[in-house]
Every structure is written in C-alpha cells, then in structure tokens.
Design a protein around this motif. Structure first.
Motif, mmCIF file in Angstrom:
data_model
loop_
_atom_site.group_PDB
_atom_site.id
_atom_site.type_symbol
_atom_site.label_atom_id
_atom_site.label_comp_id
_atom_site.label_asym_id
_atom_site.label_seq_id
_atom_site.Cartn_x
_atom_site.Cartn_y
_atom_site.Cartn_z
ATOM 1 N N MET A 1 -5.758 -20.087 -2.782
ATOM 2 C CA MET A 1 -5.837 -19.204 -1.630
ATOM 3 C C MET A 1 -4.843 -18.055 -1.829
ATOM 4 S SD MET A 1 -7.664 -21.118 1.055
ATOM 5 C CE MET A 1 -7.230 -19.997 2.279
ATOM 6 N N SER A 2 -5.164 -16.898 -1.305
ATOM 7 C CA SER A 2 -4.291 -15.756 -1.485
ATOM 8 C C SER A 2 -3.434 -15.520 -0.245
ATOM 9 C CB SER A 2 -5.101 -14.516 -1.825
ATOM 10 O OG SER A 2 -6.248 -14.436 -1.071
ATOM 11 N N SER A 3 -2.194 -15.068 -0.492
ATOM 12 C CA SER A 3 -1.295 -14.753 0.606
ATOM 13 C C SER A 3 -1.637 -13.381 1.159
ATOM 14 C CB SER A 3 0.161 -14.761 0.174
ATOM 15 O OG SER A 3 0.358 -15.026 -1.131
ATOM 16 N N LEU A 4 -1.124 -13.095 2.331
ATOM 17 C CA LEU A 4 -1.348 -11.800 2.963
ATOM 18 C C LEU A 4 -0.028 -11.053 3.014
ATOM 19 C CD1 LEU A 4 -3.502 -13.040 5.966
ATOM 20 C CD2 LEU A 4 -4.315 -11.750 4.006
ATOM 21 N N ILE A 5 -0.050 -9.783 2.620
ATOM 22 C CA ILE A 5 1.142 -8.943 2.676
ATOM 23 C C ILE A 5 1.086 -8.104 3.952
ATOM 24 C CG2 ILE A 5 2.367 -7.026 1.582
ATOM 25 C CD1 ILE A 5 2.582 -9.573 -0.008
ATOM 26 N N CYS A 6 2.174 -8.133 4.696
ATOM 27 C CA CYS A 6 2.249 -7.349 5.926
ATOM 28 C C CYS A 6 2.266 -5.861 5.585
ATOM 29 C CB CYS A 6 3.514 -7.724 6.696
ATOM 30 S SG CYS A 6 3.774 -6.700 8.166
ATOM 31 N N THR B 1 -12.938 -4.287 6.575
ATOM 32 C CA THR B 1 -13.321 -3.394 5.491
ATOM 33 C C THR B 1 -12.092 -2.722 4.919
ATOM 34 O OG1 THR B 1 -13.648 -1.563 7.011
ATOM 35 C CG2 THR B 1 -15.569 -2.927 6.519
ATOM 36 N N GLY B 2 -12.245 -2.162 3.761
ATOM 37 C CA GLY B 2 -11.163 -1.411 3.150
ATOM 38 C C GLY B 2 -10.805 -1.956 1.787
ATOM 39 N N PRO B 3 -10.244 -1.105 0.972
ATOM 40 C CA PRO B 3 -9.888 -1.523 -0.383
ATOM 41 C C PRO B 3 -8.622 -2.374 -0.387
ATOM 42 C CG PRO B 3 -9.263 0.749 -0.015
ATOM 43 C CD PRO B 3 -9.988 0.302 1.216
ATOM 44 N N ARG B 4 -8.512 -3.192 -1.425
ATOM 45 C CA ARG B 4 -7.320 -4.026 -1.565
ATOM 46 C C ARG B 4 -6.996 -4.223 -3.042
ATOM 47 N NH1 ARG B 4 -9.882 -9.877 0.133
ATOM 48 N NH2 ARG B 4 -11.241 -10.045 -1.669
ATOM 49 N N LEU B 5 -5.736 -4.486 -3.292
ATOM 50 C CA LEU B 5 -5.262 -4.827 -4.626
ATOM 51 C C LEU B 5 -4.855 -6.290 -4.595
ATOM 52 C CD1 LEU B 5 -3.019 -1.715 -5.358
ATOM 53 C CD2 LEU B 5 -5.162 -2.297 -6.511
ATOM 54 N N THR B 6 -5.389 -7.066 -5.523
ATOM 55 C CA THR B 6 -5.042 -8.472 -5.631
ATOM 56 C C THR B 6 -4.252 -8.657 -6.916
ATOM 57 O OG1 THR B 6 -7.072 -9.108 -4.490
ATOM 58 C CG2 THR B 6 -5.948 -10.830 -5.736
ATOM 59 N N THR C 1 -1.532 -12.648 -4.383
ATOM 60 C CA THR C 1 -1.129 -11.881 -3.218
ATOM 61 C C THR C 1 -2.081 -10.698 -3.069
ATOM 62 O OG1 THR C 1 1.182 -12.497 -3.497
ATOM 63 C CG2 THR C 1 0.744 -10.555 -2.168
ATOM 64 N N VAL C 2 -2.487 -10.417 -1.831
ATOM 65 C CA VAL C 2 -3.421 -9.330 -1.549
ATOM 66 C C VAL C 2 -2.680 -8.235 -0.782
ATOM 67 C CG1 VAL C 2 -5.545 -8.689 -0.350
ATOM 68 C CG2 VAL C 2 -5.367 -10.912 -1.485
ATOM 69 N N TYR C 3 -2.809 -7.002 -1.250
ATOM 70 C CA TYR C 3 -2.213 -5.845 -0.601
ATOM 71 C C TYR C 3 -3.345 -4.910 -0.172
ATOM 72 C CZ TYR C 3 0.266 -1.484 0.110
ATOM 73 O OH TYR C 3 0.744 -0.322 0.663
ATOM 74 N N THR C 4 -3.409 -4.604 1.103
ATOM 75 C CA THR C 4 -4.430 -3.684 1.607
ATOM 76 C C THR C 4 -3.996 -2.251 1.325
ATOM 77 O OG1 THR C 4 -5.029 -5.236 3.349
ATOM 78 C CG2 THR C 4 -5.737 -2.959 3.638
ATOM 79 N N VAL C 5 -4.863 -1.483 0.664
ATOM 80 C CA VAL C 5 -4.560 -0.091 0.333
ATOM 81 C C VAL C 5 -4.749 0.751 1.588
ATOM 82 C CG1 VAL C 5 -5.148 1.872 -1.134
ATOM 83 C CG2 VAL C 5 -5.322 -0.454 -2.045
ATOM 84 N N LYS C 6 -3.700 1.483 1.958
ATOM 85 C CA LYS C 6 -3.732 2.320 3.154
ATOM 86 C C LYS C 6 -4.025 3.764 2.794
ATOM 87 C CE LYS C 6 0.271 0.383 3.767
ATOM 88 N NZ LYS C 6 1.630 0.123 4.092
ATOM 89 N N GLU C 7 -4.533 4.521 3.761
ATOM 90 C CA GLU C 7 -4.768 5.956 3.566
ATOM 91 C C GLU C 7 -3.465 6.617 3.162
ATOM 92 O OE1 GLU C 7 -7.453 8.060 3.907
ATOM 93 O OE2 GLU C 7 -8.880 6.491 4.422
ATOM 94 N N GLY C 8 -3.554 7.615 2.291
ATOM 95 C CA GLY C 8 -2.368 8.331 1.846
ATOM 96 C C GLY C 8 -1.876 7.837 0.503
ATOM 97 N N ARG C 9 -0.586 8.001 0.269
ATOM 98 C CA ARG C 9 0.016 7.687 -1.033
ATOM 99 C C ARG C 9 1.001 6.532 -0.882
ATOM 100 N NH1 ARG C 9 4.469 9.969 -4.290
ATOM 101 N NH2 ARG C 9 3.765 10.169 -6.445
ATOM 102 N N LEU D 1 -8.523 -4.052 -8.283
ATOM 103 C CA LEU D 1 -8.924 -3.274 -7.123
ATOM 104 C C LEU D 1 -10.269 -3.775 -6.644
ATOM 105 C CD1 LEU D 1 -8.619 -0.815 -5.196
ATOM 106 C CD2 LEU D 1 -9.922 0.470 -6.887
ATOM 107 N N GLU D 2 -10.358 -4.067 -5.347
ATOM 108 C CA GLU D 2 -11.618 -4.520 -4.761
ATOM 109 C C GLU D 2 -11.854 -3.786 -3.445
ATOM 110 O OE1 GLU D 2 -12.066 -9.105 -5.574
ATOM 111 O OE2 GLU D 2 -10.080 -8.646 -4.795
ATOM 112 N N THR D 3 -13.089 -3.414 -3.214
ATOM 113 C CA THR D 3 -13.476 -2.859 -1.943
ATOM 114 C C THR D 3 -14.055 -3.999 -1.133
ATOM 115 O OG1 THR D 3 -13.975 -0.746 -2.963
ATOM 116 C CG2 THR D 3 -14.893 -1.138 -0.779
ATOM 117 N N VAL D 4 -13.461 -4.275 0.021
ATOM 118 C CA VAL D 4 -13.879 -5.391 0.865
ATOM 119 C C VAL D 4 -14.990 -4.914 1.788
ATOM 120 C CG1 VAL D 4 -13.126 -7.088 2.574
ATOM 121 C CG2 VAL D 4 -11.569 -6.331 0.788
ATOM 122 N N GLN D 5 -16.076 -5.645 1.768
ATOM 123 C CA GLN D 5 -17.203 -5.310 2.639
ATOM 124 C C GLN D 5 -17.087 -6.074 3.942
ATOM 125 O OE1 GLN D 5 -19.370 -2.931 1.761
ATOM 126 N NE2 GLN D 5 -18.191 -2.731 -0.116
#
Length: 135
Positions: free
Chosen positions: A1-6, A33-38, A47-55, A126-130
């Motif tokens: 199972m993958s952890s969630l990063i705040c 939805t949204g892209p994530r880096l695992t 660990t899963v990191y959700t990619v946010k808008e911006g840099r 990199l994965e795009t979550v549907q």
C-alpha cells in the motif's frame, strides 16, 4: 500500500488517511483526478505525491516542495512544473542529473504519462489519476 504525502506540510501519512496526522489538512485520495508522482525505489518507496499547479522543486533540502533524502540527490535537484495541463521537469544544475526513461535531459522537458524519472538513486513514476466511476 502507498503512503499519502500531505500537500501542506509534506508529512507522510498512512494509506486510507483522510486528514494529515501532523497539520490536519484534508488529504487527496486516489479517487481524485490529477497527476501524481509515485516513488518506486528508495527510502520512501510507494509514497505518492500529488503534483500541484505551478512549480515544485525536488531535492534533499527541507525548503523543497518534495523532499527526498537520497545522498545522490542535490539540495535543489530538479523542478516539476504543472501548467496548461502539461507537466515538465528541469534539472537545477544537479550533480548527478535528471533521467527520463533512461535518457538524461539537458533542458526543460515535457513528461509523458507513465514515464520513469531517475533522480540520484531514486526512481519516480508519473501517473495521471482518472476519476473513479460513480457507483
């Protein structure tokens, strides 16, 4: 199972957590939805990191948006940008470089869905979550 990063404080939380155990921020679940880096290898494997808008910068220093404790990663190693529905990465003059699907990049590069990113000895995907289908 993958952890969630705040997304607020970068605290690693248990799978299934709805709120961050450190700061209380609502955590995004895989059904959103949204892209994530695992992270596929290294100390924070799965660990899963959700990619946010911006840099967002990636590196060992606590000042990065995504901190990875890998001695082969520079203090400020790379930057991921999410703009106009495209995700790109650039090397921030790191010592060991940035590799996409095994090839070193030398300029800002758009990332295809499913690509593997190698920073130091850490590999991310990199994965795009549907959106999950409604029941």
């Amino acid at each position: 199972m993958s952890s969630l990063i705040c997304p607020n404080c970068q605290q690693e939380n248990r799978p299934g957590s709805k709120f961050c155990t450190l700061c209380g921020t609502k955590l995004q679940q895989d059904t959103e939805t949204g892209p994530r880096l695992t992270i596929l290898s290294g100390g924070k494997k799965d660990t899963v990191y959700t990619v946010k808008e911006g840099r967002t910068t990636i590196g060992r220093d606590i000042g990065n948006g995504l901190v990875i404790n890998d001695e082969q990663i520079s203090q400020y190693h790379a930057a991921v940008s999410y703009e106009n529905q495209k995700i790109s990465i650039e090397d921030l003059e790191s010592k060991n470089g940035v590799f996409i699907n095994g090839k070193q990049i030398h300029s800002k590069t758009v990332l295809p869905n499913g690509c593997l990113i190698k920073l130091g000895s850490t590999i991310l995907k990199l994965e795009t979550v549907q959106e999950a289908s409604a029941e």
